[in-house]
Scaffold this motif. Structure first.
Motif, mmCIF file in Angstrom:
data_model
loop_
_atom_site.group_PDB
_atom_site.id
_atom_site.type_symbol
_atom_site.label_atom_id
_atom_site.label_comp_id
_atom_site.label_asym_id
_atom_site.label_seq_id
_atom_site.Cartn_x
_atom_site.Cartn_y
_atom_site.Cartn_z
ATOM 1 N N ARG A 177 0.826 -1.219 0.000
ATOM 2 C CA ARG A 177 0.000 0.000 0.000
ATOM 3 C C ARG A 177 0.852 1.258 0.000
ATOM 4 O O ARG A 177 0.416 2.296 -0.478
ATOM 5 N N ASN A 178 2.052 1.189 0.545
ATOM 6 C CA ASN A 178 2.884 2.378 0.660
ATOM 7 C C ASN A 178 3.898 2.501 -0.464
ATOM 8 O O ASN A 178 4.704 3.418 -0.463
ATOM 9 N N GLN A 179 3.897 1.613 -1.409
ATOM 10 C CA GLN A 179 4.781 1.711 -2.557
ATOM 11 C C GLN A 179 4.110 2.512 -3.671
ATOM 12 O O GLN A 179 2.902 2.401 -3.871
ATOM 13 N N PRO A 180 4.870 3.323 -4.404
ATOM 14 C CA PRO A 180 4.281 3.950 -5.593
ATOM 15 C C PRO A 180 3.778 2.875 -6.556
ATOM 16 O O PRO A 180 4.385 1.818 -6.694
ATOM 17 N N VAL A 181 2.675 3.136 -7.200
ATOM 18 C CA VAL A 181 2.123 2.168 -8.141
ATOM 19 C C VAL A 181 2.916 2.208 -9.450
ATOM 20 O O VAL A 181 2.973 1.225 -10.164
ATOM 21 N N SER A 211 -5.835 11.602 -9.855
ATOM 22 C CA SER A 211 -5.947 10.401 -9.026
ATOM 23 C C SER A 211 -7.315 9.751 -9.153
ATOM 24 O O SER A 211 -7.522 8.638 -8.652
ATOM 25 N N THR A 212 -8.250 10.419 -9.778
ATOM 26 C CA THR A 212 -9.638 9.921 -9.794
ATOM 27 C C THR A 212 -10.032 9.248 -11.100
ATOM 28 O O THR A 212 -11.064 8.592 -11.159
ATOM 29 N N PHE A 221 -6.398 11.121 -22.926
ATOM 30 C CA PHE A 221 -5.321 10.772 -22.008
ATOM 31 C C PHE A 221 -5.664 11.055 -20.544
ATOM 32 O O PHE A 221 -6.365 12.018 -20.224
ATOM 33 N N ALA A 222 -5.115 10.239 -19.662
ATOM 34 C CA ALA A 222 -5.057 10.515 -18.227
ATOM 35 C C ALA A 222 -3.827 9.807 -17.684
ATOM 36 O O ALA A 222 -3.531 8.675 -18.078
ATOM 37 N N SER A 223 -3.109 10.471 -16.807
ATOM 38 C CA SER A 223 -1.884 9.909 -16.243
ATOM 39 C C SER A 223 -1.991 9.844 -14.729
ATOM 40 O O SER A 223 -2.656 10.685 -14.108
ATOM 41 N N PRO A 224 -1.330 8.862 -14.109
ATOM 42 C CA PRO A 224 -1.438 8.690 -12.656
ATOM 43 C C PRO A 224 -0.710 9.785 -11.885
ATOM 44 O O PRO A 224 0.231 10.406 -12.387
ATOM 45 N N GLY A 253 -12.305 16.155 -15.200
ATOM 46 C CA GLY A 253 -10.914 15.736 -15.316
ATOM 47 C C GLY A 253 -9.952 16.889 -15.101
ATOM 48 O O GLY A 253 -8.927 16.748 -14.421
ATOM 49 N N LEU A 254 -10.267 18.051 -15.678
ATOM 50 C CA LEU A 254 -9.402 19.215 -15.519
ATOM 51 C C LEU A 254 -9.438 19.728 -14.078
ATOM 52 O O LEU A 254 -8.409 20.105 -13.513
ATOM 53 N N LYS A 255 -10.630 19.726 -13.474
ATOM 54 C CA LYS A 255 -10.733 20.123 -12.062
ATOM 55 C C LYS A 255 -9.902 19.201 -11.178
ATOM 56 O O LYS A 255 -9.187 19.648 -10.276
ATOM 57 N N ASP A 256 -10.007 17.910 -11.433
ATOM 58 C CA ASP A 256 -9.259 16.946 -10.627
ATOM 59 C C ASP A 256 -7.758 17.118 -10.809
ATOM 60 O O ASP A 256 -6.983 16.956 -9.864
#
Length: 516
Positions: A177-181, A211-212, A221-224, A253-256
């Motif tokens: 859980r604490n590692q970057p994905v 993140s959402t 596109f969406a990036s983590p 998406g832009l708000k997030d």
């Protein structure tokens, strides 16, 4: 009875050790706290983290950096009235699916290796402790222990073993859980020293960071969030989010994406421009200051791929058609900052020549107060020039820096650029000027099937790599000479910085050799 007492002590020791290991793992594995990020950034800034080759490693050991990395450093002058800063800029950070999938695979592999290493170290420590505290019994004590053994002891031992086993499971869960994905380092490791050592480091973040929304690729596109975390840790501190993909996930998406940037604890240490919350926010100048030099930054876009904001949306953009707003913004920025940097997402995709709209707007923005104009969007290189502003200043214009990284499949789209220049501010007059503008060619490399995507400065890239590039399936004549000649045909000689070997051996014989 002595055996039973020792056995109980062993069980208690194992349980206590397991609990300690869980607690240690929980506190040591968290990779997203601010203290760890500061440590990461310090380590990334150390040139020794990335020894490019033997020559540049030797240079790093003498604290000088690699051959072209020196362009990203602005030495402090001997004049006490002058302060200096360094500035670098790169183009479109275009995160196609292979890039984030490879980052995810690296993170999983690293997490598994670290988990196994921790387990091995823990078991070794238990074995060492057991050996030190409990020497092997002699035959008489062993017989006594056997006679005194009972079912209760066996059950207790089994219970302790189950608790230790569960402790390991919980530790693995906490670790995971604490590692970057996603681990993006290998894709950018040859660019990190430039960003980490520069005072100001610009990047056009072409894809939404959120993140959402799940990561996605072309055409929406969406990036983590791990990508944004990495870029900040690497040293980038000036971000444009103004591009034709900013509405790929609609208003939300832009708000997030804006919420992600604003959620960072170090939000005051970097600037983001290109999307705004309301009219007042749109004209609020973004500033970033280093070494006593205050930069104003604004990002402008053109196309939105036919997408529009929702009716009544609180979001605001700054489009190249909003010339009155751009003029108002730049005049305000000119009055409040030492230096004004503009990023513009403009022009036609895959065109290596700027069009008249680009040139006309560049001239106007120079007169309105822009000191440097950084162009993005065409995904290929375009020329660099200096304009004479109405007030006598020089304005540097890089019409397109091309892609920083991508998984595109045409040779020219894999050749980008890093723009570097130095800033000097005269503390007596308050005037800030740039000097030594340079364009360093970059190459996005991948193997067959878009494997192992990574971006290289040209001085870290070899003819062998170029001949083995996966893009040759689509651009058959792609090789080292193709890269050099493409850069030379677009970038004026006075700005283009090629590796010394290319400059020194630019004879026909060398061209034939690298073209093999």
């Amino acid at each position: 009875m002595k055996f039973e007492k020792n056995r109980k002590q062993h069980i208690q020791f194992f349980i206590a050790a397991a609990a300690f290991f869980c607690a240690f793992s929980f506190f040591s594995c968290g990779m997203t706290d601010s203290a760890t990020r500061k440590k990461n950034k310090k380590e990334l800034a150390d040139p020794m983290v990335v020894p490019y080759n033997e020559a540049s490693q030797n240079a790093a050991e003498t604290a000088q950096g690699g051959e072209l990395t020196l362009l990203a450093h602005a030495g402090q002058g001997t004049n006490a009235n002058i302060v200096n800063a360094s500035f670098i800029a790169v183009g479109d950070n275009l995160i196609h699916e292979p890039i984030y999938l490879q980052a995810a695979n690296r993170a999983r592999t690293a997490a598994k290796e670290a988990e196994n290493a921790k387990k091995d170290a823990f078991w070794q420590s238990l074995q060492n402790a057991e050996s030190e505290n409990n020497p092997p019994p002699n035959a008489e004590s062993a017989a006594t222990a056997k006679n005194e053994g009972n079912t209760a002891n066996a059950e207790n031992a089994g219970s302790a073993g189950a608790k230790i086993s569960r402790a390991f499971e919980q530790t693995a869960e906490l670790f995971a859980r604490n590692q970057p994905v996603y681990d993006f380092y290998d894709a950018y490791k040859y660019i990190v020293p430039f960003a980490a050592s520069a005072d100001f480091a610009f990047i056009n973040q072409e894809t939404l960071i959120t993140s959402t929304f799940s990561p996605s690729t072309y055409p929406r596109f969406a990036s983590p969030a791990d990508l944004g975390d990495f870029l900040l840790d690497a040293g980038f501190n000036i971000f444009s989010v103004a591009n034709n993909h900013m509405l790929d996930k609609g208003d939300q998406g832009l708000k997030d994406s804006l919420a992600y940037w604003q959620s960072r604890e170090d939000f005051a240490d970097f600037v983001v421009s290109g999307a705004f919350l309301g009219d007042e926010d749109r004209l609020k100048v973004r500033f970033i200051e280093r070494n006593g030099i205050k930069i104003a930054f604004v990002a402008i876009c053109d196309s939105l791929n036919g997408l529009t904001l929702e009716p009544g949306s609180p979001l605001r953009l700054l489009r190249i058609s909003d010339e009155n707003l751009i003029e108002e913004y730049l005049l305000k920025a000119r009055a409040e900052a030492d230096f004004v940097v503009v990023s513009v997402h403009w022009g036609s995709e895959y065109e290596t020549e700027p069009d008249e709209t680009q040139r006309s707007l560049a001239r106007k923005m120079a007169d309105w107060g822009a000191d440097v104009i950084i162009g993005t969007h065409p995904h290929v290189l375009q020329t660099v020039e200096e304009l004479d502003a109405a007030d006598g200043r020089k304005t540097l214009v890089a019409y397109s820096l091309g892609n920083l990284i991508s998984a595109q499949s045409e040779g020219m789209r894999l050749i980008g650029a890093l723009l570097s220049f130095n800033l000097q501010k005269d503390l007596q007059t308050g005037i800030t000027n740039y000097s030594d503008p340079a364009i360093i060619p970059l190459v996005t490399h991948y193997k067959r099937g878009f494997a192992e995507i990574a971006v290289f400065p040209l001085d870290e890239y070899s003819p062998v790599q170029a001949r083995e590039h996966g893009v040759k399936r689509f651009t058959s004549n792609f090789n080292y000479n193709y890269i050099v000649k493409s850069a030379q045909s677009i970038i004026p000689e006075q700005y283009l910085k090629l590796p010394e070997a290319v400059v020194a051996q630019s004879s026909r014989r060398f061209e034939l050799w690298i073209g093999r």
